[in-house]
Design a protein around this motif. Structure first.
Motif, PDB file in Angstrom:
ATOM      1  N   ILE A  33       0.893  -0.984   0.098  1.00  0.00           N
ATOM      2  CA  ILE A  33      -0.012  -0.111  -0.029  1.00  0.00           C
ATOM      3  C   ILE A  33       0.764   1.334  -0.035  1.00  0.00           C
ATOM      4  O   ILE A  33       1.695   1.332   0.861  1.00  0.00           O
ATOM      5  CB  ILE A  33      -0.862  -0.073   1.288  1.00  0.00           C
ATOM      6  CG1 ILE A  33      -1.734  -1.190   1.059  1.00  0.00           C
ATOM      7  CG2 ILE A  33      -1.821   1.159   1.132  1.00  0.00           C
ATOM      8  CD1 ILE A  33      -2.579  -1.352   2.566  1.00  0.00           C
ATOM      9  N   ALA A  34       0.763   2.173  -1.080  1.00  0.00           N
ATOM     10  CA  ALA A  34       1.362   3.319  -1.150  1.00  0.00           C
ATOM     11  C   ALA A  34       1.130   4.588  -0.011  1.00  0.00           C
ATOM     12  O   ALA A  34      -0.086   4.773  -0.183  1.00  0.00           O
ATOM     13  CB  ALA A  34       1.543   3.838  -2.731  1.00  0.00           C
ATOM     14  N   VAL A  35       2.136   4.712   0.782  1.00  0.00           N
ATOM     15  CA  VAL A  35       1.642   5.632   1.872  1.00  0.00           C
ATOM     16  C   VAL A  35       2.782   6.785   1.779  1.00  0.00           C
ATOM     17  O   VAL A  35       2.842   7.684   2.832  1.00  0.00           O
ATOM     18  CB  VAL A  35       1.409   5.039   3.183  1.00  0.00           C
ATOM     19  CG1 VAL A  35       0.244   4.316   3.201  1.00  0.00           C
ATOM     20  CG2 VAL A  35       2.708   4.336   3.542  1.00  0.00           C
ATOM     21  N   LYS A  36       3.708   7.061   0.938  1.00  0.00           N
ATOM     22  CA  LYS A  36       4.575   7.856   0.648  1.00  0.00           C
ATOM     23  C   LYS A  36       4.333   9.300   0.772  1.00  0.00           C
ATOM     24  O   LYS A  36       3.100   9.541   0.299  1.00  0.00           O
ATOM     25  CB  LYS A  36       5.442   7.794  -0.400  1.00  0.00           C
ATOM     26  CG  LYS A  36       6.754   8.768  -0.578  1.00  0.00           C
ATOM     27  CD  LYS A  36       7.485   8.492  -1.706  1.00  0.00           C
ATOM     28  CE  LYS A  36       8.492   9.677  -2.322  1.00  0.00           C
ATOM     29  NZ  LYS A  36       9.479   9.622  -0.991  1.00  0.00           N
ATOM     30  N   ASP A  37       4.870  10.179   1.775  1.00  0.00           N
ATOM     31  CA  ASP A  37       4.335  11.620   1.746  1.00  0.00           C
ATOM     32  C   ASP A  37       2.968  11.962   2.394  1.00  0.00           C
ATOM     33  O   ASP A  37       2.525  12.907   1.954  1.00  0.00           O
ATOM     34  CB  ASP A  37       4.700  12.314   0.556  1.00  0.00           C
ATOM     35  CG  ASP A  37       6.267  12.301   0.134  1.00  0.00           C
ATOM     36  OD1 ASP A  37       7.065  12.228   1.237  1.00  0.00           O
ATOM     37  OD2 ASP A  37       6.250  12.334  -1.146  1.00  0.00           O
ATOM     38  N   LYS A  38       2.239  10.843   2.894  1.00  0.00           N
ATOM     39  CA  LYS A  38       0.995  11.137   3.399  1.00  0.00           C
ATOM     40  C   LYS A  38       1.050  11.527   4.991  1.00  0.00           C
ATOM     41  O   LYS A  38       1.980  11.001   5.797  1.00  0.00           O
ATOM     42  CB  LYS A  38       0.038   9.907   3.312  1.00  0.00           C
ATOM     43  CG  LYS A  38       0.075   9.410   1.999  1.00  0.00           C
ATOM     44  CD  LYS A  38      -0.979  10.186   1.034  1.00  0.00           C
ATOM     45  CE  LYS A  38      -1.531   9.352  -0.114  1.00  0.00           C
ATOM     46  NZ  LYS A  38      -0.279   9.302  -1.207  1.00  0.00           N
ATOM     47  N   SER A  39       0.089  12.465   5.330  1.00  0.00           N
ATOM     48  CA  SER A  39       0.018  12.685   6.731  1.00  0.00           C
ATOM     49  C   SER A  39      -0.636  11.596   7.486  1.00  0.00           C
ATOM     50  O   SER A  39      -1.226  10.506   6.685  1.00  0.00           O
ATOM     51  CB  SER A  39      -1.205  13.910   6.940  1.00  0.00           C
ATOM     52  OG  SER A  39      -2.350  13.429   6.694  1.00  0.00           O
ATOM     53  N   GLU A  40      -0.595  11.590   8.523  1.00  0.00           N
ATOM     54  CA  GLU A  40      -1.368  10.268   9.531  1.00  0.00           C
ATOM     55  C   GLU A  40      -2.655   9.966   9.208  1.00  0.00           C
ATOM     56  O   GLU A  40      -3.161   8.800   8.780  1.00  0.00           O
ATOM     57  CB  GLU A  40      -1.319  10.370  10.945  1.00  0.00           C
ATOM     58  CG  GLU A  40      -1.479   9.324  11.730  1.00  0.00           C
ATOM     59  CD  GLU A  40      -0.558   7.973  11.381  1.00  0.00           C
ATOM     60  OE1 GLU A  40      -0.894   6.711  11.618  1.00  0.00           O
ATOM     61  OE2 GLU A  40       0.542   8.259  11.074  1.00  0.00           O
ATOM     62  N   ALA A  41      -3.692  11.257   9.085  1.00  0.00           N
ATOM     63  CA  ALA A  41      -4.986  11.167   8.649  1.00  0.00           C
ATOM     64  C   ALA A  41      -5.143  10.647   7.086  1.00  0.00           C
ATOM     65  O   ALA A  41      -6.012   9.344   6.935  1.00  0.00           O
ATOM     66  CB  ALA A  41      -5.474  12.232   8.734  1.00  0.00           C
ATOM     67  N   GLU A  42      -4.252  11.072   6.372  1.00  0.00           N
ATOM     68  CA  GLU A  42      -4.398  10.796   5.023  1.00  0.00           C
ATOM     69  C   GLU A  42      -4.147   9.153   4.675  1.00  0.00           C
ATOM     70  O   GLU A  42      -4.446   8.466   3.859  1.00  0.00           O
ATOM     71  CB  GLU A  42      -3.473  11.380   3.929  1.00  0.00           C
ATOM     72  CG  GLU A  42      -3.974  12.859   3.798  1.00  0.00           C
ATOM     73  CD  GLU A  42      -2.942  13.720   3.231  1.00  0.00           C
ATOM     74  OE1 GLU A  42      -3.269  14.846   2.507  1.00  0.00           O
ATOM     75  OE2 GLU A  42      -1.676  13.515   3.373  1.00  0.00           O
ATOM     76  N   LYS A  43      -3.087   8.836   5.461  1.00  0.00           N
ATOM     77  CA  LYS A  43      -2.293   7.367   5.321  1.00  0.00           C
ATOM     78  C   LYS A  43      -3.375   6.277   5.830  1.00  0.00           C
ATOM     79  O   LYS A  43      -3.607   5.343   5.311  1.00  0.00           O
ATOM     80  CB  LYS A  43      -1.180   7.359   6.307  1.00  0.00           C
ATOM     81  CG  LYS A  43      -0.699   5.771   6.247  1.00  0.00           C
ATOM     82  CD  LYS A  43       0.674   5.877   7.177  1.00  0.00           C
ATOM     83  CE  LYS A  43       1.846   6.766   6.921  1.00  0.00           C
ATOM     84  NZ  LYS A  43       2.974   6.805   7.956  1.00  0.00           N
TER      85      LYS A  43
END
Length: 429
Positions: A33-43
């Motif tokens: 799952i691609a979570v690069k450069d995401k805030s915690e909420a976005e992640k």
């Protein structure tokens, strides 16, 4: 060798050949799952959406690979991954594995209750299922009494009886006592009240056919508070809680209640019925009166009460109402901590008078479609009339996010159990 599919979290750039903006992609040993450069909420949002995508691929069992899977990340994935029929096996990992398993099983039970067809869940059947399941987790600390049909009249639970009297399945009020103190005279720390309308035709203010399709979910409030109590017990609840489920089928025959009828409640308040489809507040009034009789220190009710709440907050949030500002702020902070969307809508003492009647102390709605403007607040104002202590220590959850008629990018079709974590946490605060 495990047959589960391994799921990774990836902070790297998307591999060559993977479409830009993809959130999930295949790897040599599973999926990432691609979570690069995401805030915690976005992640967490991306992870939940990835769970939905992987479930739709037909994957049946997953395990979390790597050290990046926090409690919240695992939970977000599991909420997206589980389908309408609670298929999908998730193996939780780490220090929070037992806690996540308890949450997962509580949510699955709530979803199962709400998603069952109304032929299987009628008032007494709902109550019996709740008693059975909570007795398993609460053991000897759980006792109950069930008031059914004409017995409701004897105890003056007039709202529940009035709404449910036209059904072949009699209306019922469940009062379940979770008392871990062992002292019969112990104070009641909480009363949990749930709307248990197991099917809602709208009565003589009849719904359209398409409006009736999802009305098996109208007992979502009862399922939510029962599930919250189950989870709280599994988390170590040591307070006395009374669970009050106000259960009926809102059906039509010659004995059904009608527009213009007057209901006189046990506390003496009179209510003119101007809309038989505004029945949830009529049954909850009995529950609030009972909570006052029990002397409960704090009261939480939950209900799929108004379409107006969904108009205001959509199906992604539950709506919160209270005249107790400090308790409302506690609930909002708790919901944020538990990763559940909750939004407070207006409720003031004057909302009690927004549905006037020349024939009774109040009407149960306004004689307009959806109850007119401010419908959700006016419904909460009706409940405030029956809340003990002028609403101090009382919270009302209008469960706009409890059920989705169709699947979306975050949830499978059917019940979501949103609100269970928040209410359980409030009980254990």
């Amino acid at each position: 060798m495990s047959s589960s599919v391994r799921i990774h979290l990836s902070e790297n750039e998307l591999p060559a050949g993977v479409r830009k903006n993809s959130i999930v992609f295949a790897t040599s040993d599973g999926y990432a799952i691609a979570v690069k450069d995401k805030s915690e909420a976005e992640k967490l949002l991306v992870i939940q959406k990835a769970g939905r995508k992987l479930e739709q691929l037909g994957i049946e069992s997953v395990e979390f690979a790597g050290d990046d899977w926090t409690k919240d990340a695992q939970w977000a994935f599991s909420i997206g991954f589980i389908d309408t029929l609670n298929k999908g096996d998730v193996s939780f990992t780490g220090d929070a594995a037992d806690e996540l398993t308890a949450m997962h099983e509580s949510f699955a039970w709530v979803r199962e209750l709400v998603n069952l067809p109304p032929s299987e869940i009628f008032p007494e059947a709902l109550c019996e299922r709740v008693v059975s399941e909570l007795s398993k987790v609460g053991g000897k600390a759980v006792s109950h009494r069930l008031v059914v049909g004409p017995e409701l009249l004897a105890e003056k639970r007039m709202g529940i009886h009035t709404v449910g009297r036209a059904s072949q399945h009699p209306p019922a009020m469940l009062e379940l006592d979770y008392n871990p103190t062992g002292n019969d005279k112990a104070e009641v720390d909480f009363a949990l009240i749930g709307k248990g309308i197991t099917f809602d035709t709208g009565g003589y203010s009849i719904k359209s056919s398409e409006g009736m399709v999802s009305m098996k979910c109208d007992m979502g409030g009862a399922a939510t508070v029962a599930g919250a109590l189950m989870l709280a017990i599994r988390q170590g609840l040591n307070k006395r809680v009374k669970l009050i489920l106000c259960c009926a089928e809102n059906m039509i025959d010659g004995s059904a209640y009608k527009n213009g009828d007057i209901i006189t409640y046990k506390d003496g308040q009179t209510v003119e019925v101007v809309n038989t489809d505004a029945e949830g507040r009529l049954v909850l009034a009995d529950g609030l009166i009972r909570a006052g009789e029990l002397g409960a220190k704090r009261i939480i009710d939950a209900a799929t009460l108004t379409g107006a709440a969904q108009v205001a907050v959509g199906k992604e949030y539950n709506a919160l109402f209270s005249v107790d500002d400090s308790y409302a702020e506690e609930a909002l902070a708790t919901a944020k901590k538990e990763q559940e969307n909750l939004w407070r809508l207006p409720l003031a003492p004057w909302h009690q008078f927004q549905c006037p009647s020349p024939f009774a102390d109040t009407a149960n709605s306004r004689p307009q479609k959806g109850g007119g403007t401010g419908g959700a607040s006016n419904a909460a104002g009706f409940l405030l009339r029956f809340a003990p202590n002028q609403g101090a220590g009382w919270l009302h959850f209008d469960l706009a996010a409890a059920y989705h008629g169709q699947s979306n990018s975050l949830f499978a079709a059917g019940a979501t159990a949103t609100g269970v974590r928040t209410i359980a946490s409030l009980l254990n605060a």
